[in-house]
Write a protein that holds these residues in place. Structure first.
Motif, PDB file in Angstrom:
ATOM      1  N   ARG A  16       0.743   5.995  -4.031  1.00 55.27           N
ATOM      2  CA  ARG A  16       0.386   6.532  -5.747  1.00 55.27           C
ATOM      3  C   ARG A  16       1.731   7.066  -5.704  1.00 55.27           C
ATOM      4  O   ARG A  16       2.315   7.854  -6.907  1.00 55.27           O
ATOM      5  CB  ARG A  16      -0.017   8.063  -4.509  1.00 55.27           C
ATOM      6  CG  ARG A  16      -1.140   7.815  -4.624  1.00 55.27           C
ATOM      7  CD  ARG A  16      -2.199   8.737  -4.336  1.00 55.27           C
ATOM      8  NE  ARG A  16      -1.558  10.274  -3.546  1.00 55.27           N
ATOM      9  CZ  ARG A  16      -0.900  11.418  -4.046  1.00 55.27           C
ATOM     10  NH1 ARG A  16      -1.289  11.369  -5.300  1.00 55.27           N
ATOM     11  NH2 ARG A  16      -0.590  12.585  -3.103  1.00 55.27           N
ATOM     12  N   ARG A  47      -0.750   2.133  -4.523  1.00 53.06           N
ATOM     13  CA  ARG A  47      -2.448   1.661  -3.481  1.00 53.06           C
ATOM     14  C   ARG A  47      -1.725   2.324  -1.990  1.00 53.06           C
ATOM     15  O   ARG A  47      -2.352   2.743  -1.471  1.00 53.06           O
ATOM     16  CB  ARG A  47      -2.641   0.351  -3.666  1.00 53.06           C
ATOM     17  CG  ARG A  47      -1.788  -0.299  -2.672  1.00 53.06           C
ATOM     18  CD  ARG A  47      -2.070  -1.780  -2.985  1.00 53.06           C
ATOM     19  NE  ARG A  47      -1.378  -3.428  -2.930  1.00 53.06           N
ATOM     20  CZ  ARG A  47      -1.162  -4.740  -2.971  1.00 53.06           C
ATOM     21  NH1 ARG A  47      -2.356  -5.030  -3.571  1.00 53.06           N
ATOM     22  NH2 ARG A  47      -0.419  -5.456  -2.402  1.00 53.06           N
ATOM     23  N   GLU A  67       5.247  -4.022   0.643  1.00 55.57           N
ATOM     24  CA  GLU A  67       4.712  -3.243  -0.960  1.00 55.57           C
ATOM     25  C   GLU A  67       5.281  -3.124  -1.881  1.00 55.57           C
ATOM     26  O   GLU A  67       5.054  -3.838  -3.056  1.00 55.57           O
ATOM     27  CB  GLU A  67       4.169  -1.968  -0.363  1.00 55.57           C
ATOM     28  CG  GLU A  67       2.742  -1.639  -1.020  1.00 55.57           C
ATOM     29  CD  GLU A  67       1.388  -2.411  -1.297  1.00 55.57           C
ATOM     30  OE1 GLU A  67       1.040  -1.982  -1.967  1.00 55.57           O
ATOM     31  OE2 GLU A  67       1.222  -2.782   0.154  1.00 55.57           O
TER      32      GLU A  67
END
Length: 417
Positions: free
Chosen positions: A389, A386, A31
């Motif tokens: 947080r 996403r 991510e």
């Protein structure tokens, strides 16, 4: 002379950090991969395991003075967690990568980690690694070995670098025995998976805790990983320190010294330089140079770090990461913005209660007068909300007090916890 183009290869899923990719560890790294944009310049190629969020992508390009599209991006679906080079082969993307590389004469690859799937892929494609005339087997074997807790510990002892009292345990029986020995002497234990990073798979056991129950529960979630653990004495930590290093063609260099932020034993961020400077930091820098000379001798070129704790007013070196680290890209960005000027900086990631979009958050920083400008302020370094947080940020200031003031205002603007 024109700058050589780079292929910035975001192999956050690799063989060096965890032997078998684990969702709890690798998904967070996937991510955060778009933060590689901070290394890129027009004409570069980026290979990423996740799609860059649009708001962050526009923000980063604007801050760097680039237009979206100046850097080509190949996004590789990382639904199944496998080393990035392996995933490229599985998805039939080798020819697309080859064509993108061929469009950049003189291109060199800049990988996040020095793992065999990556090295084999780019050797096949005929693209050299930045900083290497030749990648030797000695360099590769050394990187793999030192990225294990046992390999790190063996070399540290050989070099006379102080380590926490501990024992390597190849199987569950020896693991139980090592923990029982510490507890019988009224000491707690820290259990570390042999190949792990970012605090993944750490277990802290108190001296009077039921170790068997805790170990059963802990190891139940690690059945895919090879056996092998390091058991260390649980110490009352005073500070957690690091030196970021670089092995150049002519030898090792100390790049920066920092104090790490590690909630629950997991790396979150760093303050550089530390507020208090003393003999322990000087000693850690010397250990880093000693370590770097061994890496250099083995043929390794590139970034690495050496992490340590202080406990009982003593320094103990705890691990090395022979790869790019969580601050290597920040060092590059800071030098890009500031040259050789010395700055104080804080990087961290904290959960925010605000429901602002990324673009709205960037505007809120500007309205509050704390967005980065003229060498001072806050930069949002990635967008991973996403998944976790968290707002991830870099605060730059002229001194520690200015950085602390900016951070406090940032906490208020984004309602950070």
């Amino acid at each position: 002379m024109a700058r050589q183009p780079r292929c910035i290869f975001g192999n956050f899923v690799n063989e060096l950090m965890v032997a078998v990719p684990d969702e709890r560890h690798a998904r967070a790294l996937v991510e955060v991969a778009p933060r590689k944009i901070w290394l890129a310049e027009p004409g570069d190629l980026m290979v990423l395991p996740s799609e860059p969020p649009a708001g962050f992508w526009e923000y980063a390009h604007e801050l760097l003075g680039m237009n979206v599209g100046d850097v080509e991006v190949i996004t590789v679906d990382s639904g199944p967690l496998r080393p990035l080079a392996t995933r490229i082969r599985e998805l039939g993307l080798v020819d697309r990568l080859r064509d993108a590389l061929a469009a950049r004469p003189g291109v060199q690859v800049l990988p996040f980690a020095f793992d065999r799937p990556t090295l084999e892929l780019f050797a096949e494609l005929g693209v050299p690694l930045e900083g290497y005339d030749e990648v030797t087997e000695s360099a590769v074997e050394t990187a793999y070995r030192l990225n294990t807790k046992s390999g790190f510990r063996d070399l540290a002892v050989e070099l006379g670098i102080p380590v926490v009292p501990g024992t390597f345990c190849p199987d569950r029986a020896s693991l139980d025995a090592a923990v029982a020995d510490l507890q019988s002497r009224g000491k707690g234990a820290v259990v570390k998976l042999n190949r792990s990073s970012n605090g993944f798979a750490l277990l802290f056991l108190e001296a009077d805790q039921d170790a068997a129950v805790a170990l059963d529960a802990h190891l139940a979630g690690l059945t895919a990983q090879p056996d092998g653990w390091l058991v260390e004495e649980f110490m009352q930590v005073q500070s957690i320190l690091t030196v970021e290093m670089w092995s150049h063609a002519d030898g090792p260099e100390l790049v920066h010294t920092g104090q790490m932020i590690t909630p629950n034993g997991s790396f979150s961020g760093q303050l550089t330089p530390p507020r208090e400077w003393g003999a322990h930091l000087d000693a850690l820098g010397e250990h880093g140079l000693t370590w770097g000379r061994k890496l250099h001798e083995a043929g390794y070129r590139g970034p690495f770090d050496l992490d340590a704790i202080t406990a009982g007013d003593e320094l103990y070196v705890t691990e090395t990461n022979v790869r790019r680290t969580g601050t290597t890209y920040l060092e590059f960005l800071i030098r890009r913005l500031h040259g050789d000027e010395q700055v104080t900086w804080l990087a961290d990631g904290r959960v925010g209660q605000s429901d602002l979009s990324f673009t709205e958050a960037a505007e809120a920083l500007r309205e509050a007068g704390i967005a980065y400008a003229d060498g001072v302020g806050v930069i949002l370094t990635a967008d991973t909300r996403r998944l976790d947080r968290k707002w991830r940020f870099l605060v730059l200031g002229r001194d520690h007090d200015e950085v602390a003031t900016l951070e406090k205002r940032l906490v208020d603007v984004l309602d950070l916890t």
